[in-house]
Design a protein around this motif. Structure first.
Motif, PDB file in Angstrom:
ATOM      1  N   THR A 348      15.100  -2.157 -10.004  1.00 28.95           N
ATOM      2  CA  THR A 348      16.442  -2.991 -10.197  1.00 28.95           C
ATOM      3  C   THR A 348      16.728  -3.260 -11.440  1.00 28.95           C
ATOM      4  N   VAL A 349      15.818  -3.679 -12.172  1.00 28.60           N
ATOM      5  CA  VAL A 349      15.920  -3.986 -13.885  1.00 28.60           C
ATOM      6  C   VAL A 349      16.507  -2.712 -14.506  1.00 28.60           C
ATOM      7  N   LEU A 350      15.650  -1.809 -14.381  1.00 25.42           N
ATOM      8  CA  LEU A 350      15.983  -0.471 -14.956  1.00 25.42           C
ATOM      9  C   LEU A 350      17.111   0.262 -14.606  1.00 25.42           C
ATOM     10  N   GLY A 351      17.810  -0.127 -13.331  1.00 25.23           N
ATOM     11  CA  GLY A 351      18.778   0.684 -12.839  1.00 25.23           C
ATOM     12  C   GLY A 351      18.152   2.035 -12.478  1.00 25.23           C
ATOM     13  N   LEU A 352      17.061   2.143 -11.774  1.00 25.84           N
ATOM     14  CA  LEU A 352      16.509   3.420 -11.404  1.00 25.84           C
ATOM     15  C   LEU A 352      16.680   3.516  -9.848  1.00 25.84           C
ATOM     16  N   ARG A 353      16.555   4.767  -9.513  1.00 26.89           N
ATOM     17  CA  ARG A 353      16.509   5.205  -7.961  1.00 26.89           C
ATOM     18  C   ARG A 353      15.261   5.526  -7.474  1.00 26.89           C
ATOM     19  N   GLU A 354      14.190   5.325  -8.330  1.00 22.36           N
ATOM     20  CA  GLU A 354      12.754   5.719  -7.906  1.00 22.36           C
ATOM     21  C   GLU A 354      11.588   4.731  -8.754  1.00 22.36           C
ATOM     22  N   ALA A 355      10.826   4.195  -8.024  1.00 21.99           N
ATOM     23  CA  ALA A 355       9.592   3.378  -8.652  1.00 21.99           C
ATOM     24  C   ALA A 355       8.466   4.023  -8.036  1.00 21.99           C
ATOM     25  N   HIS A 356       7.421   4.090  -8.756  1.00 20.55           N
ATOM     26  CA  HIS A 356       6.058   4.751  -8.410  1.00 20.55           C
ATOM     27  C   HIS A 356       5.020   3.752  -8.436  1.00 20.55           C
ATOM     28  N   LEU A 357       3.824   3.708  -7.538  1.00 26.11           N
ATOM     29  CA  LEU A 357       2.948   3.252  -7.721  1.00 26.11           C
ATOM     30  C   LEU A 357       1.722   3.963  -7.312  1.00 26.11           C
ATOM     31  N   VAL A 358       0.644   4.027  -8.271  1.00 28.89           N
ATOM     32  CA  VAL A 358      -0.606   4.789  -8.287  1.00 28.89           C
ATOM     33  C   VAL A 358      -1.684   3.978  -7.959  1.00 28.89           C
ATOM     34  N   TYR A 359      -2.234   4.133  -6.867  1.00 25.15           N
ATOM     35  CA  TYR A 359      -3.390   3.515  -6.579  1.00 25.15           C
ATOM     36  C   TYR A 359      -4.789   4.236  -6.643  1.00 25.15           C
ATOM     37  N   ALA A 360      -5.866   3.659  -6.716  1.00 25.51           N
ATOM     38  CA  ALA A 360      -7.124   4.280  -6.919  1.00 25.51           C
ATOM     39  C   ALA A 360      -7.872   5.007  -5.743  1.00 25.51           C
ATOM     40  N   ALA A 361      -7.058   4.626  -4.734  1.00 25.07           N
ATOM     41  CA  ALA A 361      -7.779   5.246  -3.256  1.00 25.07           C
ATOM     42  C   ALA A 361      -6.613   4.947  -2.145  1.00 25.07           C
ATOM     43  N   GLY A 362      -6.705   5.850  -1.222  1.00 31.47           N
ATOM     44  CA  GLY A 362      -5.433   5.573  -0.123  1.00 31.47           C
ATOM     45  C   GLY A 362      -5.759   6.435   0.993  1.00 31.47           C
ATOM     46  N   ARG A 363      -4.971   6.146   2.387  1.00 29.83           N
ATOM     47  CA  ARG A 363      -5.324   6.924   3.317  1.00 29.83           C
ATOM     48  C   ARG A 363      -4.610   8.489   2.999  1.00 29.83           C
ATOM     49  N   ARG A 364      -3.287   8.499   2.284  1.00 32.23           N
ATOM     50  CA  ARG A 364      -2.817   9.685   2.189  1.00 32.23           C
ATOM     51  C   ARG A 364      -2.175   9.727   0.559  1.00 32.23           C
ATOM     52  N   PRO A 365      -2.094  11.030   0.357  1.00 28.71           N
ATOM     53  CA  PRO A 365      -2.116  11.051  -1.219  1.00 28.71           C
ATOM     54  C   PRO A 365      -0.816  10.778  -1.734  1.00 28.71           C
ATOM     55  N   GLU A 366       0.105  10.874  -0.721  1.00 22.13           N
ATOM     56  CA  GLU A 366       1.588  10.228  -1.164  1.00 22.13           C
ATOM     57  C   GLU A 366       2.267   9.805   0.015  1.00 22.13           C
ATOM     58  N   ARG A 367       3.250   8.603  -0.256  1.00 22.15           N
ATOM     59  CA  ARG A 367       4.046   8.291   0.790  1.00 22.15           C
ATOM     60  C   ARG A 367       5.490   7.477   0.294  1.00 22.15           C
ATOM     61  N   PHE A 368       6.257   7.331   0.861  1.00 23.62           N
ATOM     62  CA  PHE A 368       7.456   6.641   0.134  1.00 23.62           C
ATOM     63  C   PHE A 368       8.339   5.887   1.158  1.00 23.62           C
ATOM     64  N   HIS A 369       8.868   4.976   0.694  1.00 24.09           N
ATOM     65  CA  HIS A 369       9.713   4.095   1.511  1.00 24.09           C
ATOM     66  C   HIS A 369      11.307   4.027   0.909  1.00 24.09           C
ATOM     67  N   GLU A 370      12.295   4.050   1.772  1.00 25.12           N
ATOM     68  CA  GLU A 370      13.647   4.017   1.230  1.00 25.12           C
ATOM     69  C   GLU A 370      14.093   2.765   1.363  1.00 25.12           C
ATOM     70  N   VAL A 371      14.650   1.906   0.461  1.00 29.97           N
ATOM     71  CA  VAL A 371      14.730   0.609   0.728  1.00 29.97           C
ATOM     72  C   VAL A 371      16.412   0.333   1.223  1.00 29.97           C
ATOM     73  N   ARG A 372      16.383  -0.447   2.354  1.00 31.03           N
ATOM     74  CA  ARG A 372      17.531  -0.590   3.127  1.00 31.03           C
ATOM     75  C   ARG A 372      18.454  -1.117   2.197  1.00 31.03           C
TER      76      ARG A 372
END
Length: 419
Positions: A348-372
């Motif tokens: 929101t602050v940067l006026g972007l359509r994407e933001a990315h979180l990188v975790y040290a471990a997880g159930r899947r390599p990648e997933r995303f949420h589209e914001v309502r």
């Protein structure tokens, strides 16, 4: 009470361990911030409950035991992350295991001592580096330039002796001082194996012409050059040693008590690795990456936000995406919703359509949420929050391949901010 020579073993983010400790040693650990928690054990008099957080390594408390904190990540992988963060250009070309030689040790301090000694030995293989350094001294003969003000102040114009300044070709350089200081610090750490200790003592003798550093002062500055290129891997690792030793605390406003040892903060190490590796990978796409880029949430600039990495176009003007590294496990059960809220704030602050979180471990390599409620633009898509997971147990080449994949995803982000 636990004797000063005994050891206490903890595991990073492991369960609390009840340990017999003196009140002084327990309070020292609690005040140091080294552990996630250190509290008296209500069920056992004279015992303290110790629980490790993100810091790994070994420390010796004043009058208390040596506390060893084992990392969840294999030590060889941990030092790959450290080596990459310190010298990405070198490791990027060679991502094989063993870029930082830790020997056969599976504990942080022995592996660190072995790695630093091997690096110092490699740096000195062609002899001790010498260089010119400005020296101010009193002498019986004039060489270099006369320090006229000092001559008048100290000797009232009489000669000899004379106050002079000259350039000396010497081994007492910033580079050699740093290497000597690192060897001496490691020799004082708990848990350094005998063979490594003897080799470190030998390296200290080779660097005897370099002056010792004064504890507590800033490290001397050195500039990378062609002449010191063989020293650079050792220097970067030595500086990590000197910055990661001897945390101090002031319980109750008293004089600082030194908790002597070496600690690595895995939160910081993971963040450094992710941001440095993504920055290197994004460069292959002609993009720039700014770590710790400061922005403000509000219009008057009172509330600062500082994402770990902002991806921008090659000229650095236009932001494309924002990245935040999280040294924890990505989950799909809603427990990490706060991370998504934080990522949405950055977008929101940067006026972007994407933001990315990188975790040290997880159930899947990648997933995303589209914001309502954020759909805009010709494609009708809303803001997307991506969650990527790395597996730190993977080989270095596979780890770097995963980050290159994330970098390619970032490079495909739209350069047009949402309306």
């Amino acid at each position: 009470m636990t004797e000063a020579g005994s050891d206490v073993s903890l595991r990073e983010y492991g369960p609390a361990v009840s340990v017999p400790l003196s009140a002084e040693a327990g309070r020292a650990l609690a005040a140091s911030g080294i552990l996630q928690s250190a509290t008296p054990d209500p069920g056992r008099a004279g015992h303290w409950l110790l629980r490790a957080g993100s810091r790994v390594g070994a420390v010796r408390t004043p009058g208390g035991p040596v506390v060893r904190i084992m990392p969840k990540t294999p030590v060889s992988r941990l030092f790959f992350l450290l080596g990459f963060s310190l010298d990405p250009a070198r490791v990027w070309r060679d991502s094989r295991e063993g870029t930082v030689d830790t020997g056969a040790y599976d504990d942080v301090v022995p592996a660190l001592a072995h790695a630093v000694e091997r690096q110092i030995d490699g740096a000195l293989r062609r002899g001790v580096l010498q260089g010119y350094r400005e020296v101010e001294e009193s002498a019986l003969v004039v060489r270099g330039r006369l320090r006229e003000a000092e001559q008048i102040r100290r000797h009232f114009g009489r000669t000899p002796p004379v106050e002079i300044v000259h350039d000396a070709y010497t081994a007492d350089t910033a580079e050699n001082r740093i290497l000597r200081a690192a060897a001496e610090r490691l020799l004082r750490l708990p848990g350094v194996p005998g063979p490594v200790r003897r080799r470190l003592a030998h390296q200290r003798v080779r660097l005897a012409d370099a002056q010792p550093l004064v504890r507590g002062q800033q490290l001397p500055r050195w500039q990378p050059s062609r002449l010191n290129s063989r020293y650079q891997p050792a220097l970067r690792l030595a500086e990590a040693v000197l910055r990661g030793t001897s945390p101090e605390h002031r319980p109750g406003g008293t004089d600082p008590l030194t908790v002597d040892g070496f600690l690595l903060d895995m939160n910081q190490l993971f963040e450094d690795f992710v941001t440095v590796a993504l920055g290197e990978a994004l460069r292959e796409h002609g993009l720039t990456a700014r770590p710790q880029d400061v922005h403000h949430l509000d219009l008057v600039g009172l509330v600062r936000v500082r994402p770990d990495l902002v991806v921008r176009t090659g000229d650095g003007r236009t932001p494309l995406a924002v990245v935040d590294a999280k040294y924890k496990v990505e989950k799909g059960d809603g427990l990490l919703n706060a991370d998504l809220y934080q990522a949405l704030t950055y977008a929101t602050v940067l006026g972007l359509r994407e933001a990315h979180l990188v975790y040290a471990a997880g159930r899947r390599p990648e997933r995303f949420h589209e914001v309502r409620g954020t759909a805009a633009g010709p494609d009708g898509r809303g803001v997307r929050l991506f969650q990527h997971s790395l597996d730190l147990s993977h080989e270095p080449a596979r780890l770097l391949a995963s980050l290159r994949h994330i970098a390619a995803r970032l490079a495909g982000s739209s350069p047009h901010p949402r309306s």
